[in-house]
Design a protein around this motif. Structure first.
Motif: not given
Length: 851
Positions: A98, A102, A353, A402, A404, A407, A410
């Motif tokens: 991720r 990102a 996402r 996934t 999110t 977060l 990230t």
């Protein structure tokens, strides 16, 4: 293991060039490459380069290194053939995936922006480090080389495709390795998750920046958190890496300042032998500490928690660093419910996402079966859903990849990319040409994105802001991350830490667990350290007499102020009772009754004498001196009342002076009567003319003279250093004696000494006259009265000195009353008896007859 580095070799003077600043290269090597014709340069790669996981060409390239896999495949080399590039193996770190995606999302967002770097495309090359330092360093070398054979001209960063900066790495140890590689070439590195405080050293890591706070702040915050809940006996574990070791060292130093003791401190790494992991787990199981502080990476904690889950025992209150306490992959360990720690602030990145869902397995070379292995449970989905998965790839919906809504790190990747873009933007003009040389514009970056500001201090660190997160069971019975407070290092001291909602503790309890080597010492006691044990292990000893402790776990007791005394529990100070001979006490009442009775007796005797003043027995004993003596005795009885009650400035002066003067007046009268008896006997001798020298005027003058001397002594005493009321704190520790201080001890003893001198003189004269041949010889009674008087006052002196507190006053009153009663009973009782009971003896004939 041999690490083959793909280097670009210039065949001129055997000089290696790995990109970066040409000025720096010229200073280090002496080779001026600015005027070299790019077409004449021949580059050869040594070894086989690893293909990046994600890549895209652009005007500026941003390198990325992330731990997308947890392990690296290790093979034995025969040193005959060229080894293959390292391969990643093991389970996938969907979190790292991720992070990489990102970064791509941020770059695509910047490329589509009309405000930031307009007309300029950013490219990227992202490598998987396999969570291994050698692979991360190799990726750094490969990214530093660049991809083509055309270099900078005239030391101006004008060539397209240059490596602008790195976003790397998730761990502190690989970040240190990368920084040491690229730092020599002035290529900046912006890390999203490397928190080791050592990276703030600009002498060692001059080009290192990060969007996540340094562990120096987190270690201090964790120590304050532990102290806040009263935990003084803890265990600690850390990753055997730069992140864990430096972080734990900072924490232990901060914990020591807070008075926190550590029962054990263990370090480990996920690649250690299983026996080492088991040993650490056994240490935790055997510990007496309830709270365990873990400064470790999520990969290491996953291994340790798995070992602890294999042989479950009691529960612990886990306190975690942000590296693992916010990792959703670890929430599956139910016995860690109630875990508490600091995490990076939650953030919302609009559109991320949907972008993550656009990733297909073919992009990474993974097939659908592998994704099923990595936490995507396709077997549990309906057939219709499986068919839909073939289109939109909606199987990602059920993956932590996934997720999110929480977060944190990230967003640090997202901010790092934007920081690099803003730094490039600050030195690039809209015409896509450089207007200045490539200095270090990252230090000046200051912008806000999605409501979060981004800037760096002189050490390349951001402002330390953390959320306090708690693992709480949700409605589904699964652990969830709940934000319960925050910590902001920019706030004033002791105001950085705040809790905003209720917490859940281990086993789902709502009560704060206890973790102490010794139970808290209650108030009234203090801690005494146990020999050979840490300072948190102690015995609770009651405070000594006169001292208190009004807080739990007090390290020492302190005395009350001089007017206060500890309670029975020795946990508070109360005003000392003030002691004096109060009028409402039984002893004072008894003495007052005797005092008034004695005065009444003296007045009654005077009345009897006055009524029979013409009788021979009254006239024969010098009625004038008798009445004056009865008056002085009345004053003696009444002056004892001045000793009763709370001493005041006037009562202290009155009681001693009145006592001294009235008793001298009394003794002077007795002395006058004694002298009269002796003179009367001498007057009966033939030819004696002595009585004319000691008639009534001389008697009055004698009394006045003797009394005046005492008045003079008292006056000097009262003028020079008079008695005064004083609080006596020394006789008793637990109470205050309110008494009259003598002022001048010489004055007091001069008053007593003068009384004693007159009494002794009177006693001597009375003894000389005791056998005179009168039928009623008053000298006998004077002798008896002086014996009693002297005995009383000789006894009074040691009793006065040794009696404590209000008993001193009682002894003085008793001496006054006893001597006064002795005088009135010895001198006047026989006469009153004859006057009232034997009137036949109250004749001149009876008195003149000799025995």
């Amino acid at each position: 293991m041999i690490l083959v580095l793909p280097l670009c070799l210039f065949e001129m003077n055997s000089v290696f060039f790995l990109g970066g600043s040409l000025t720096g290269l010229k200073q280090r090597t002496g080779v001026d490459v600015a005027n070299i014709d790019a077409s004449s340069v021949r580059c050869n790669l040594r070894g086989v380069a690893r293909s990046p996981g994600f890549s895209k060409d652009g005007d500026f390239i941003i390198g990325g290194v992330f731990s997308i896999h947890y392990n690296m495949y290790t093979e034995m080399y025969n040193y005959v053939t060229m080894p293959d590039p390292p391969k990643c193996t093991g389970s996938m770190n969907v979190r790292g995936l991720r992070f990489a995606r990102a970064m791509i999302f941020a770059i695509e967002e910047i490329n589509n922006s009309t405000e930031l770097l307009p007309g300029i495309n950013l490219g990227y090359q992202i490598h998987d480090s396999c969570s291994a330092v050698p692979v991360a360093v190799q990726a750094a070398f490969q990214l530093s080389n660049g991809g083509d054979n055309i270099f900078y001209k005239n030391d101006i960063c004008s060539q397209s495709g240059m490596m602008a900066a790195f976003v790397a790495e998730s761990g502190s140890t690989p970040s240190i390795g990368i920084s040491q590689v690229i730092g020599s070439f002035d290529i900046p590195q912006v890390s999203h998750f490397a928190t080791c405080a050592c990276l703030s050293d600009k002498q060692q890591f001059p080009n290192f920046f990060r969007t996540i706070p340094s562990d120096a702040f987190q270690a201090e915050a964790l120590a304050k958190l532990v102290k806040h809940f009263g935990w003084t006996w803890i265990g600690t574990i850390c990753s055997d890496s730069d992140y864990g070791n430096y972080g734990m060292a900072s924490f232990l130093q901060a914990a020591k300042k807070e008075g926190i003791c550590v029962e054990f401190s263990e370090s480990f790494y996920r690649t250690n032998q299983i026996s080492k992991i088991q040993r650490v787990a056994d240490v935790i199981r055997r510990s007496t500490a309830t709270v365990i502080v873990a400064f470790a990476s999520s990969g290491d904690m996953k291994v340790l928690l798995g070992e602890l889950a294999r042989k479950p025992s009691r529960s612990w209150q886990w306190i975690g660093s942000e590296a693992w306490v916010t990792d959703p992959n670890l929430l599956k360990f139910d016995f860690c419910e109630g875990a508490l720690g600091f995490g990076i602030q939650k953030a919302i990145i609009p559109g991320l996402r949907d972008f993550l869902l656009d990733l297909s397995p073919s992009e990474l070379g993974f097939n659908l079966i592998k994704w099923t292995r990595y936490k995507i449970r396709m077997g549990k989905l309906s057939q219709a859903c499986k068919q839909h998965c073939l289109g939109r790839h909606s199987y990602f919906v059920f993956s932590p990849y996934t997720e999110t809504s929480q977060l944190r790190v990230t967003n640090m990747v997202y901010k790092a990319v934007y920081a690099i873009a803003h730094a490039i933007h600050s030195v690039v003009c809209p015409e896509r040409n450089f207007t200045t040389k490539c200095d270090k514009p990252l230090k000046k970056v200051n912008f806000t994105r999605n409501g979060y500001s981004v800037s760096f201090d002189v050490n390349g660190d951001p402002v330390a802001v953390y959320e306090l997160v708690n693992w709480q069971k949700g409605e589904s019975g699964v652990n969830e991350l709940v934000t319960v407070g925050y910590y902001d290092a920019s706030f004033p001291i002791n105001k950085e830490f705040h809790i905003t909602r209720n917490l859940t503790w281990m086993d789902g309890s709502k009560q704060v667990p206890k973790s102490k080597c010794t139970d808290s010492c209650p108030t009234g006691t203090h801690k005494v350290l146990q020999k050979g044990k840490p300072i948190c292990c102690y015995d609770c000893i009651q405070c000594p007499e006169g001292e208190i402790s009004n807080t739990t776990d007090s390290s020492d007791c302190f005395p009350c102020s001089i007017e206060f005394w500890p309670s029975a529990e020795r946990d508070s100070c109360h005003p000392k009772p003030v002691e004096f001979l109060s009028i409402d006490e039984t002893l004072a009442i008894v003495l007052a009754v005797f005092s008034v009775s004695g005065a009444c007796l003296a007045i009654l005797t005077a009345a009897v004498f006055f009524y029979h003043r013409t009788t021979p027995i009254v006239r024969a004993n010098n009625s004038e001196l008798s009445f004056l003596l009865l008056f002085s005795l009345t004053l003696c009885f009444l002056c004892s009342l001045t000793f009763i009650g709370a001493p005041t400035e006037w009562s202290c002066m009155l009681r001693h002076s009145a006592f001294g003067i009235t008793f001298v007046l009394c003794i002077s009268c007795v002395l006058g009567k004694t002298i009269v008896v002796l003179m009367a006997f001498k007057a009966t001798l033939p030819g004696s003319n002595v009585m004319k020298w000691f008639g009534p005027p001389q008697q009055r003058l004698t009394v006045v003279l003797f009394t005046f001397v005492q008045v003079l002594i008292c006056t000097v005493w009262l003028v020079a250093r008079p008695p005064f009321p004083m609080k006596n704190f020394s006789t008793y520790k637990e109470k205050i004696i309110l008494e009259c201080a003598l002022g001048s001890a010489i004055g007091f003893w001069a008053v007593l000494g003068y009384i004693g001198l007159l009494a002794v003189f009177c006693f001597v004269l009375a003894v000389l006259a005791r056998k005179l041949p009168d039928n009623f010889n008053e000298a006998k009674f004077i002798t008896f009265s002086m014996v009693i008087f002297c005995a009383v006052w000789l006894t009074f002196i040691p009793a006065f000195v040794s009696s404590p507190g209000k008993l001193t006053v009682a002894v003085e009153i008793f001496a006054i009353l006893a001597s006064s009663f002795g005088l009135i009973m010895c001198l006047f009782a026989p006469k009153c008896f004859i006057i009232l009971c034997q009137p036949e003896k109250n004749t001149k004939k009876y008195l003149m007859n000799k025995k």
